[in-house]
Design an enzyme around this catalytic site. Structure first.
Site, PDB file in Angstrom:
ATOM      1  N   TYR A  66       0.818  -1.179   0.116  1.00 42.69           N
ATOM      2  CA  TYR A  66      -0.042  -0.056  -0.120  1.00 42.69           C
ATOM      3  C   TYR A  66       0.879   1.107   0.014  1.00 42.69           C
ATOM      4  O   TYR A  66       1.867   1.189  -0.525  1.00 42.69           O
ATOM      5  CB  TYR A  66      -1.028   0.040   1.256  1.00 42.69           C
TER       6      TYR A  66
ATOM      7  N   LYS B 133     -20.380 -20.008 -10.205  1.00 45.45           N
ATOM      8  CA  LYS B 133     -19.654 -19.801 -11.418  1.00 45.45           C
ATOM      9  C   LYS B 133     -18.228 -19.305 -11.176  1.00 45.45           C
ATOM     10  O   LYS B 133     -17.324 -19.515 -11.835  1.00 45.45           O
ATOM     11  CB  LYS B 133     -20.571 -18.536 -12.526  1.00 45.45           C
TER      12      LYS B 133
ATOM     13  N   GLU C 116     -24.172 -14.259 -18.289  1.00 48.05           N
ATOM     14  CA  GLU C 116     -24.745 -15.506 -17.556  1.00 48.05           C
ATOM     15  C   GLU C 116     -26.079 -15.146 -17.370  1.00 48.05           C
ATOM     16  O   GLU C 116     -26.461 -14.212 -16.826  1.00 48.05           O
ATOM     17  CB  GLU C 116     -23.986 -15.610 -16.283  1.00 48.05           C
ATOM     18  N   ASP C 117     -27.020 -16.054 -17.687  1.00 53.10           N
ATOM     19  CA  ASP C 117     -28.325 -16.148 -17.449  1.00 53.10           C
ATOM     20  C   ASP C 117     -29.015 -14.937 -17.873  1.00 53.10           C
ATOM     21  O   ASP C 117     -29.816 -14.297 -17.049  1.00 53.10           O
ATOM     22  CB  ASP C 117     -28.413 -16.376 -15.871  1.00 53.10           C
TER      23      ASP C 117
ATOM     24  N   GLY D  93     -33.802 -20.405 -28.211  1.00 53.18           N
ATOM     25  CA  GLY D  93     -33.299 -19.546 -27.619  1.00 53.18           C
ATOM     26  C   GLY D  93     -32.016 -19.313 -27.568  1.00 53.18           C
ATOM     27  O   GLY D  93     -31.204 -19.639 -28.259  1.00 53.18           O
ATOM     28  N   ALA D  94     -31.209 -18.823 -26.528  1.00 56.94           N
ATOM     29  CA  ALA D  94     -29.801 -18.504 -26.427  1.00 56.94           C
ATOM     30  C   ALA D  94     -29.010 -19.674 -26.715  1.00 56.94           C
ATOM     31  O   ALA D  94     -28.003 -19.748 -27.509  1.00 56.94           O
ATOM     32  CB  ALA D  94     -29.560 -18.079 -24.964  1.00 56.94           C
ATOM     33  N   ALA D  95     -29.421 -20.735 -26.100  1.00 55.49           N
ATOM     34  CA  ALA D  95     -28.417 -22.330 -26.236  1.00 55.49           C
ATOM     35  C   ALA D  95     -28.735 -22.650 -27.676  1.00 55.49           C
ATOM     36  O   ALA D  95     -27.934 -23.080 -28.444  1.00 55.49           O
ATOM     37  CB  ALA D  95     -28.911 -23.235 -25.175  1.00 55.49           C
TER      38      ALA D  95
ATOM     39  N   ASN E 288     -33.032 -29.068 -18.057  1.00 56.57           N
ATOM     40  CA  ASN E 288     -32.641 -29.418 -16.421  1.00 56.57           C
ATOM     41  C   ASN E 288     -33.619 -28.791 -15.453  1.00 56.57           C
ATOM     42  O   ASN E 288     -34.269 -27.689 -16.014  1.00 56.57           O
ATOM     43  CB  ASN E 288     -31.208 -28.816 -16.229  1.00 56.57           C
TER      44      ASN E 288
ATOM     45  N   ASN F 119     -21.410 -27.290 -18.995  1.00 56.47           N
ATOM     46  CA  ASN F 119     -20.850 -25.984 -19.539  1.00 56.47           C
ATOM     47  C   ASN F 119     -19.205 -25.861 -18.891  1.00 56.47           C
ATOM     48  O   ASN F 119     -18.365 -25.450 -19.604  1.00 56.47           O
ATOM     49  CB  ASN F 119     -21.514 -24.774 -19.358  1.00 56.47           C
TER      50      ASN F 119
END
Length: 393
Positions: free
Chosen positions: A43, A98, A140-141, A200-202, A291, A321
Protein backbone atom coordinates in the site's frame (compact mmCIF):
# COMPACT_ATOMS: atom_id res chain seq x y z
CA UNK A 1 -15.90 -41.93 0.43
CA UNK A 2 -15.41 -42.15 -3.34
CA UNK A 3 -16.79 -39.48 -5.68
CA UNK A 4 -19.25 -42.04 -7.06
CA UNK A 5 -20.56 -42.87 -3.59
CA UNK A 6 -20.75 -39.19 -2.69
CA UNK A 7 -22.75 -38.55 -5.86
CA UNK A 8 -25.27 -41.26 -5.00
CA UNK A 9 -25.68 -40.14 -1.37
CA UNK A 10 -28.78 -37.95 -0.88
CA UNK A 11 -28.15 -34.24 -0.35
CA UNK A 12 -30.23 -32.66 2.37
CA UNK A 13 -31.80 -29.21 2.39
CA UNK A 14 -29.76 -28.37 5.49
CA UNK A 15 -26.45 -29.39 3.85
CA UNK A 16 -27.16 -27.19 0.85
CA UNK A 17 -28.01 -24.15 2.94
CA UNK A 18 -25.03 -24.62 5.26
CA UNK A 19 -22.67 -24.67 2.28
CA UNK A 20 -24.07 -21.36 1.00
CA UNK A 21 -24.22 -19.54 4.34
CA UNK A 22 -22.06 -16.44 4.11
CA UNK A 23 -21.62 -17.00 0.37
CA UNK A 24 -19.19 -19.25 -1.47
CA UNK A 25 -16.47 -16.69 -2.19
CA UNK A 26 -13.87 -14.66 -0.32
CA UNK A 27 -10.94 -12.47 -1.26
CA UNK A 28 -7.43 -13.54 -0.23
CA UNK A 29 -4.44 -11.22 -0.43
CA UNK A 30 -1.49 -12.42 -2.51
CA UNK A 31 0.84 -9.96 -0.80
CA UNK A 32 2.09 -10.58 2.76
CA UNK A 33 1.01 -7.91 5.26
CA UNK A 34 2.99 -8.80 8.36
CA UNK A 35 5.61 -6.06 8.75
CA UNK A 36 5.64 -2.29 8.22
CA UNK A 37 7.82 -2.94 5.17
CA UNK A 38 5.12 -5.23 3.75
CA UNK A 39 2.55 -2.49 4.25
CA UNK A 40 4.76 0.12 2.60
CA UNK A 41 5.20 -2.09 -0.47
CA UNK A 42 1.61 -3.32 -0.86
CA UNK A 43 0.00 0.00 0.00
CA UNK A 44 1.26 3.53 0.56
CA UNK A 45 3.81 4.78 -0.27
CA UNK A 46 5.03 1.96 -2.56
CA UNK A 47 1.76 1.47 -4.42
CA UNK A 48 1.98 5.02 -5.76
CA UNK A 49 4.93 4.04 -7.94
CA UNK A 50 2.84 1.34 -9.62
CA UNK A 51 -0.11 3.71 -10.07
CA UNK A 52 2.15 6.31 -11.71
CA UNK A 53 3.55 3.65 -14.03
CA UNK A 54 0.07 2.44 -15.03
CA UNK A 55 -1.04 6.04 -15.63
CA UNK A 56 1.90 6.46 -18.01
CA UNK A 57 1.39 3.04 -19.66
CA UNK A 58 -2.13 1.59 -19.14
CA UNK A 59 -1.04 -1.78 -20.57
CA UNK A 60 0.78 -2.37 -17.27
CA UNK A 61 -2.63 -2.81 -15.61
CA UNK A 62 -2.73 -6.25 -17.22
CA UNK A 63 0.42 -7.38 -15.43
CA UNK A 64 0.53 -5.29 -12.26
CA UNK A 65 -3.11 -5.56 -11.18
CA UNK A 66 -5.44 -8.52 -11.13
CA UNK A 67 -7.44 -7.18 -14.09
CA UNK A 68 -5.50 -9.33 -16.54
CA UNK A 69 -6.77 -12.54 -14.90
CA UNK A 70 -10.12 -11.27 -13.59
CA UNK A 71 -13.42 -12.27 -15.23
CA UNK A 72 -16.60 -10.31 -14.57
CA UNK A 73 -19.56 -12.70 -14.29
CA UNK A 74 -22.46 -10.46 -15.28
CA UNK A 75 -26.17 -11.30 -15.01
CA UNK A 76 -29.53 -9.59 -14.71
CA UNK A 77 -31.18 -12.71 -13.28
CA UNK A 78 -33.68 -12.95 -16.13
CA UNK A 79 -33.07 -16.58 -17.20
CA UNK A 80 -31.48 -18.43 -14.29
CA UNK A 81 -31.04 -22.19 -14.70
CA UNK A 82 -34.53 -23.67 -14.91
CA UNK A 83 -35.90 -21.02 -12.54
CA UNK A 84 -36.56 -18.29 -15.09
CA UNK A 85 -36.70 -14.58 -14.25
CA UNK A 86 -35.90 -14.60 -10.53
CA UNK A 87 -34.07 -11.27 -10.37
CA UNK A 88 -30.52 -10.21 -9.57
CA UNK A 89 -30.37 -10.99 -5.84
CA UNK A 90 -31.68 -14.53 -6.32
CA UNK A 91 -29.22 -15.08 -9.17
CA UNK A 92 -26.20 -14.22 -7.00
CA UNK A 93 -25.74 -17.75 -5.54
CA UNK A 94 -25.50 -19.06 -9.11
CA UNK A 95 -23.00 -16.37 -10.12
CA UNK A 96 -20.91 -17.11 -7.03
CA UNK A 97 -20.89 -20.76 -8.08
CA UNK A 98 -19.74 -19.72 -11.54
CA UNK A 99 -16.89 -17.73 -10.02
CA UNK A 100 -15.89 -20.74 -7.90
CA UNK A 101 -15.75 -22.88 -11.05
CA UNK A 102 -13.49 -20.35 -12.78
CA UNK A 103 -11.07 -20.49 -9.88
CA UNK A 104 -11.18 -24.26 -9.42
CA UNK A 105 -10.77 -25.30 -13.04
CA UNK A 106 -8.85 -22.41 -14.66
CA UNK A 107 -7.24 -20.61 -11.70
CA UNK A 108 -8.92 -17.39 -12.82
CA UNK A 109 -10.32 -14.91 -10.34
CA UNK A 110 -13.81 -13.64 -11.06
CA UNK A 111 -16.32 -11.24 -9.58
CA UNK A 112 -20.10 -11.78 -9.74
CA UNK A 113 -21.91 -8.61 -10.85
CA UNK A 114 -25.70 -8.79 -10.77
CA UNK A 115 -27.54 -5.83 -12.22
CA UNK A 116 -30.94 -4.48 -11.13
CA UNK A 117 -31.98 -3.72 -14.69
CA UNK A 118 -33.03 -5.64 -17.78
CA UNK A 119 -32.59 -2.67 -20.09
CA UNK A 120 -30.07 -3.43 -22.85
CA UNK A 121 -28.63 0.08 -22.92
CA UNK A 122 -28.18 0.23 -19.16
CA UNK A 123 -26.47 -3.16 -19.04
CA UNK A 124 -24.10 -2.32 -21.89
CA UNK A 125 -23.28 1.09 -20.43
CA UNK A 126 -22.68 -0.31 -16.93
CA UNK A 127 -20.33 -3.05 -18.11
CA UNK A 128 -18.43 -0.55 -20.26
CA UNK A 129 -18.02 1.80 -17.28
CA UNK A 130 -16.65 -1.08 -15.19
CA UNK A 131 -14.21 -2.19 -17.91
CA UNK A 132 -10.99 -0.95 -16.18
CA UNK A 133 -11.67 -3.40 -13.33
CA UNK A 134 -11.50 -6.67 -15.29
CA UNK A 135 -9.97 -8.46 -18.24
CA UNK A 136 -12.92 -10.47 -19.60
CA UNK A 137 -16.72 -10.66 -19.40
CA UNK A 138 -18.75 -13.82 -18.88
CA UNK A 139 -22.40 -12.99 -19.51
CA UNK A 140 -24.68 -15.36 -17.65
CA UNK A 141 -28.37 -16.19 -17.41
CA UNK A 142 -29.65 -13.27 -19.52
CA UNK A 143 -32.83 -14.03 -21.42
CA UNK A 144 -33.21 -14.15 -25.18
CA UNK A 145 -33.46 -12.21 -27.41
CA UNK A 146 -31.82 -9.44 -25.34
CA UNK A 147 -28.77 -11.63 -24.68
CA UNK A 148 -27.88 -11.61 -28.38
CA UNK A 149 -27.81 -7.82 -28.62
CA UNK A 150 -26.01 -7.37 -25.29
CA UNK A 151 -23.27 -9.82 -26.27
CA UNK A 152 -22.88 -8.40 -29.78
CA UNK A 153 -22.69 -4.82 -28.47
CA UNK A 154 -20.12 -5.63 -25.79
CA UNK A 155 -17.97 -7.62 -28.20
CA UNK A 156 -17.84 -4.60 -30.50
CA UNK A 157 -17.50 -1.91 -27.84
CA UNK A 158 -15.03 -3.53 -25.42
CA UNK A 159 -11.40 -4.47 -26.00
CA UNK A 160 -11.55 -7.70 -23.94
CA UNK A 161 -13.02 -11.20 -24.49
CA UNK A 162 -16.80 -11.36 -24.01
CA UNK A 163 -18.88 -14.55 -24.11
CA UNK A 164 -22.41 -15.45 -23.10
CA UNK A 165 -21.77 -18.88 -21.63
CA UNK A 166 -25.39 -20.04 -21.79
CA UNK A 167 -25.06 -19.79 -25.54
CA UNK A 168 -21.52 -20.71 -26.44
CA UNK A 169 -20.39 -22.89 -23.55
CA UNK A 170 -23.34 -25.17 -24.17
CA UNK A 171 -22.73 -25.14 -27.92
CA UNK A 172 -19.06 -26.04 -27.58
CA UNK A 173 -19.76 -29.06 -25.37
CA UNK A 174 -22.63 -30.20 -27.61
CA UNK A 175 -20.30 -30.15 -30.60
CA UNK A 176 -17.60 -32.03 -28.65
CA UNK A 177 -20.12 -34.69 -27.71
CA UNK A 178 -21.45 -34.90 -31.26
CA UNK A 179 -17.97 -35.29 -32.73
CA UNK A 180 -17.52 -38.42 -30.62
CA UNK A 181 -21.09 -39.70 -30.83
CA UNK A 182 -20.90 -39.70 -34.62
CA UNK A 183 -17.83 -41.93 -34.36
CA UNK A 184 -19.59 -44.28 -31.97
CA UNK A 185 -22.55 -44.79 -34.33
CA UNK A 186 -20.33 -44.81 -37.44
CA UNK A 187 -21.92 -41.83 -39.20
CA UNK A 188 -20.27 -39.03 -41.17
CA UNK A 189 -20.50 -35.80 -39.19
CA UNK A 190 -21.15 -33.54 -42.17
CA UNK A 191 -23.98 -35.76 -43.39
CA UNK A 192 -25.95 -35.78 -40.15
CA UNK A 193 -29.55 -34.58 -40.08
CA UNK A 194 -29.85 -32.62 -36.84
CA UNK A 195 -32.98 -31.33 -35.10
CA UNK A 196 -32.61 -28.69 -32.39
CA UNK A 197 -35.62 -28.10 -30.14
CA UNK A 198 -35.41 -24.64 -28.62
CA UNK A 199 -34.59 -21.40 -30.43
CA UNK A 200 -33.41 -19.45 -27.41
CA UNK A 201 -29.87 -18.59 -26.37
CA UNK A 202 -28.50 -22.15 -26.35
CA UNK A 203 -30.41 -23.38 -29.39
CA UNK A 204 -29.26 -20.51 -31.58
CA UNK A 205 -25.63 -20.93 -30.52
CA UNK A 206 -25.73 -24.71 -31.09
CA UNK A 207 -27.16 -24.10 -34.54
CA UNK A 208 -24.38 -21.63 -35.29
CA UNK A 209 -21.53 -23.88 -34.19
CA UNK A 210 -22.90 -26.91 -36.06
CA UNK A 211 -23.15 -24.84 -39.24
CA UNK A 212 -19.60 -23.60 -38.67
CA UNK A 213 -18.46 -27.22 -38.28
CA UNK A 214 -19.90 -28.02 -41.72
CA UNK A 215 -23.15 -29.76 -40.74
CA UNK A 216 -25.57 -28.41 -43.34
CA UNK A 217 -28.84 -30.18 -42.49
CA UNK A 218 -29.86 -28.47 -39.27
CA UNK A 219 -33.54 -27.98 -38.45
CA UNK A 220 -34.36 -25.51 -35.66
CA UNK A 221 -37.66 -25.65 -33.75
CA UNK A 222 -39.32 -23.19 -31.42
CA UNK A 223 -42.55 -23.51 -29.42
CA UNK A 224 -44.60 -23.10 -32.60
CA UNK A 225 -42.82 -25.71 -34.67
CA UNK A 226 -40.13 -25.81 -37.33
CA UNK A 227 -38.39 -22.50 -38.01
CA UNK A 228 -38.96 -22.20 -41.74
CA UNK A 229 -39.03 -19.57 -44.47
CA UNK A 230 -42.80 -20.04 -44.79
CA UNK A 231 -43.52 -18.67 -41.32
CA UNK A 232 -44.46 -15.01 -40.93
CA UNK A 233 -44.31 -14.93 -37.11
CA UNK A 234 -40.52 -15.07 -36.68
CA UNK A 235 -38.44 -12.35 -35.05
CA UNK A 236 -35.45 -11.05 -36.96
CA UNK A 237 -33.02 -13.51 -35.37
CA UNK A 238 -35.15 -16.56 -36.11
CA UNK A 239 -35.88 -15.29 -39.61
CA UNK A 240 -32.15 -15.08 -40.21
CA UNK A 241 -31.71 -18.70 -39.20
CA UNK A 242 -34.72 -19.78 -41.25
CA UNK A 243 -32.75 -18.59 -44.26
CA UNK A 244 -29.62 -20.53 -43.25
CA UNK A 245 -31.09 -23.80 -41.95
CA UNK A 246 -33.72 -26.39 -42.88
CA UNK A 247 -32.34 -27.08 -46.37
CA UNK A 248 -35.08 -29.63 -47.10
CA UNK A 249 -37.78 -27.02 -46.48
CA UNK A 250 -39.57 -28.92 -43.72
CA UNK A 251 -42.70 -27.46 -42.15
CA UNK A 252 -44.83 -28.57 -39.22
CA UNK A 253 -44.09 -29.74 -35.70
CA UNK A 254 -41.71 -32.06 -33.83
CA UNK A 255 -42.96 -35.23 -35.48
CA UNK A 256 -42.30 -33.77 -38.92
CA UNK A 257 -38.85 -32.55 -37.93
CA UNK A 258 -37.80 -35.87 -36.39
CA UNK A 259 -38.68 -38.00 -39.40
CA UNK A 260 -35.39 -39.56 -40.53
CA UNK A 261 -33.31 -37.37 -38.20
CA UNK A 262 -29.95 -38.70 -37.01
CA UNK A 263 -29.65 -36.33 -34.05
CA UNK A 264 -32.08 -34.68 -31.65
CA UNK A 265 -30.78 -31.90 -29.38
CA UNK A 266 -33.22 -30.61 -26.79
CA UNK A 267 -32.64 -27.24 -25.11
CA UNK A 268 -36.26 -26.21 -24.81
CA UNK A 269 -37.49 -27.34 -21.41
CA UNK A 270 -40.47 -28.98 -23.12
CA UNK A 271 -41.22 -32.66 -23.54
CA UNK A 272 -41.12 -34.94 -26.56
CA UNK A 273 -43.74 -37.71 -26.73
CA UNK A 274 -42.19 -41.16 -26.96
CA UNK A 275 -44.09 -41.97 -30.14
CA UNK A 276 -42.26 -39.15 -31.94
CA UNK A 277 -38.96 -40.92 -31.34
CA UNK A 278 -40.04 -43.74 -33.61
CA UNK A 279 -39.44 -41.28 -36.48
CA UNK A 280 -35.69 -41.14 -35.80
CA UNK A 281 -33.21 -42.79 -38.16
CA UNK A 282 -31.46 -46.01 -37.06
CA UNK A 283 -28.42 -45.53 -34.80
CA UNK A 284 -29.77 -42.15 -33.71
CA UNK A 285 -28.24 -39.75 -31.19
CA UNK A 286 -30.33 -37.96 -28.54
CA UNK A 287 -29.08 -35.08 -26.40
CA UNK A 288 -31.95 -34.19 -24.02
CA UNK A 289 -30.40 -31.28 -22.15
CA UNK A 290 -33.22 -29.57 -20.26
CA UNK A 291 -32.61 -29.41 -16.51
CA UNK A 292 -33.72 -30.78 -14.16
CA UNK A 293 -36.19 -32.67 -16.34
CA UNK A 294 -34.86 -33.76 -19.76
CA UNK A 295 -37.17 -33.50 -22.76
CA UNK A 296 -36.92 -37.30 -22.91
CA UNK A 297 -35.80 -39.43 -19.99
CA UNK A 298 -32.66 -41.45 -20.87
CA UNK A 299 -34.26 -44.85 -20.38
CA UNK A 300 -36.97 -43.93 -22.87
CA UNK A 301 -34.56 -42.32 -25.34
CA UNK A 302 -32.33 -45.41 -25.23
CA UNK A 303 -35.12 -47.47 -26.83
CA UNK A 304 -34.72 -45.46 -30.02
CA UNK A 305 -31.19 -44.02 -29.91
CA UNK A 306 -27.75 -45.61 -29.69
CA UNK A 307 -26.18 -42.68 -27.82
CA UNK A 308 -28.00 -40.60 -25.21
CA UNK A 309 -26.75 -37.57 -23.29
CA UNK A 310 -28.37 -35.21 -20.77
CA UNK A 311 -27.43 -32.15 -18.78
CA UNK A 312 -27.59 -34.06 -15.49
CA UNK A 313 -24.71 -35.45 -13.47
CA UNK A 314 -26.62 -38.58 -12.42
CA UNK A 315 -26.72 -39.99 -15.97
CA UNK A 316 -23.86 -40.87 -18.34
CA UNK A 317 -22.64 -38.32 -20.90
CA UNK A 318 -23.33 -35.11 -19.01
CA UNK A 319 -23.24 -32.07 -21.30
CA UNK A 320 -21.86 -29.59 -18.79
CA UNK A 321 -20.66 -26.06 -19.61
CA UNK A 322 -17.85 -26.39 -17.08
CA UNK A 323 -16.02 -28.48 -19.68
CA UNK A 324 -15.80 -25.37 -21.88
CA UNK A 325 -15.92 -21.93 -20.30
CA UNK A 326 -13.00 -22.08 -17.81
CA UNK A 327 -10.52 -23.19 -20.48
CA UNK A 328 -11.91 -20.86 -23.14
CA UNK A 329 -11.49 -17.79 -20.97
CA UNK A 330 -8.11 -18.94 -19.64
CA UNK A 331 -6.82 -19.50 -23.17
CA UNK A 332 -8.12 -16.15 -24.40
CA UNK A 333 -6.55 -14.30 -21.47
CA UNK A 334 -3.26 -16.21 -21.72
CA UNK A 335 -2.99 -15.17 -25.38
CA UNK A 336 -4.12 -11.61 -24.76
CA UNK A 337 -6.97 -12.10 -27.22
CA UNK A 338 -9.48 -9.30 -27.62
CA UNK A 339 -12.22 -11.61 -28.83
CA UNK A 340 -13.38 -15.22 -28.52
CA UNK A 341 -13.88 -16.17 -32.14
CA UNK A 342 -15.87 -18.98 -33.79
CA UNK A 343 -12.62 -20.74 -34.69
CA UNK A 344 -11.57 -20.71 -31.03
CA UNK A 345 -14.87 -22.32 -30.05
CA UNK A 346 -14.36 -25.05 -32.64
CA UNK A 347 -10.85 -25.63 -31.28
CA UNK A 348 -12.25 -25.88 -27.74
CA UNK A 349 -14.80 -28.49 -28.83
CA UNK A 350 -12.13 -30.55 -30.55
CA UNK A 351 -9.91 -30.41 -27.45
CA UNK A 352 -12.75 -31.65 -25.22
CA UNK A 353 -13.63 -34.42 -27.67
CA UNK A 354 -10.02 -35.54 -27.90
CA UNK A 355 -9.76 -36.16 -24.15
CA UNK A 356 -12.79 -38.45 -24.14
CA UNK A 357 -11.58 -40.20 -27.30
CA UNK A 358 -8.17 -40.86 -25.75
CA UNK A 359 -9.89 -42.79 -22.94
CA UNK A 360 -11.91 -44.87 -25.42
CA UNK A 361 -15.29 -44.01 -26.86
CA UNK A 362 -18.43 -45.91 -25.89
CA UNK A 363 -22.13 -45.12 -26.07
CA UNK A 364 -21.95 -44.09 -22.41
CA UNK A 365 -18.66 -42.19 -22.73
CA UNK A 366 -18.56 -39.46 -25.38
CA UNK A 367 -17.43 -36.54 -23.18
CA UNK A 368 -15.03 -36.33 -20.22
CA UNK A 369 -16.27 -35.99 -16.68
CA UNK A 370 -17.06 -32.45 -15.63
CA UNK A 371 -14.43 -32.92 -12.88
CA UNK A 372 -11.65 -34.14 -15.21
CA UNK A 373 -8.62 -31.93 -14.41
CA UNK A 374 -7.18 -32.42 -17.90
CA UNK A 375 -9.95 -30.58 -19.68
CA UNK A 376 -9.50 -26.89 -18.83
CA UNK A 377 -5.72 -26.88 -19.52
CA UNK A 378 -6.23 -28.67 -22.84
CA UNK A 379 -8.99 -26.27 -23.86
CA UNK A 380 -6.93 -23.27 -22.76
CA UNK A 381 -3.94 -24.45 -24.78
CA UNK A 382 -6.04 -25.02 -27.89
CA UNK A 383 -7.80 -21.65 -27.60
CA UNK A 384 -4.58 -19.75 -26.93
CA UNK A 385 -2.85 -21.39 -29.90
CA UNK A 386 -5.83 -20.55 -32.08
CA UNK A 387 -5.87 -16.95 -30.86
CA UNK A 388 -2.22 -16.48 -31.70
CA UNK A 389 -2.66 -18.10 -35.11
CA UNK A 390 -5.65 -15.84 -35.85
CA UNK A 391 -3.64 -12.79 -34.75
CA UNK A 392 -6.53 -11.57 -32.62
CA UNK A 393 -4.15 -10.36 -29.94
Amino acid sequence: MSDENQQSAPISHEEIFRSHEGGKLSMVSRSPLVTRRDLSIAYTPGVAEVSRAVAADPVLANTHTWAGRLVAVVSDGSAVLGLGDIGPAASLPVMEGKAALFKTFADLDSIPIVLATQDVEEIVRTVKLLRPSFGAVNLEDISAPRCFEIEARLIEELDVPVMHDDQHGTAVVVLAALLNAAQVVGKDLAGLKVVIAGAGAAGIAITEILLAQGIADVVLMDSRGIVSRERDDLNSIKAGYAARTNPRGLIGGPKDALEGADVFVGVSGGTVPEEHLTELAPEAIVFALANPDPEIMPDVAAKYASVVATGRSDFPNQINNVLAFPGIFRGALDAGARRITPVMKLAAAQAIAAIAAADGLRPDHIVPSALDPRVAPAVAEAVAACARAEATV
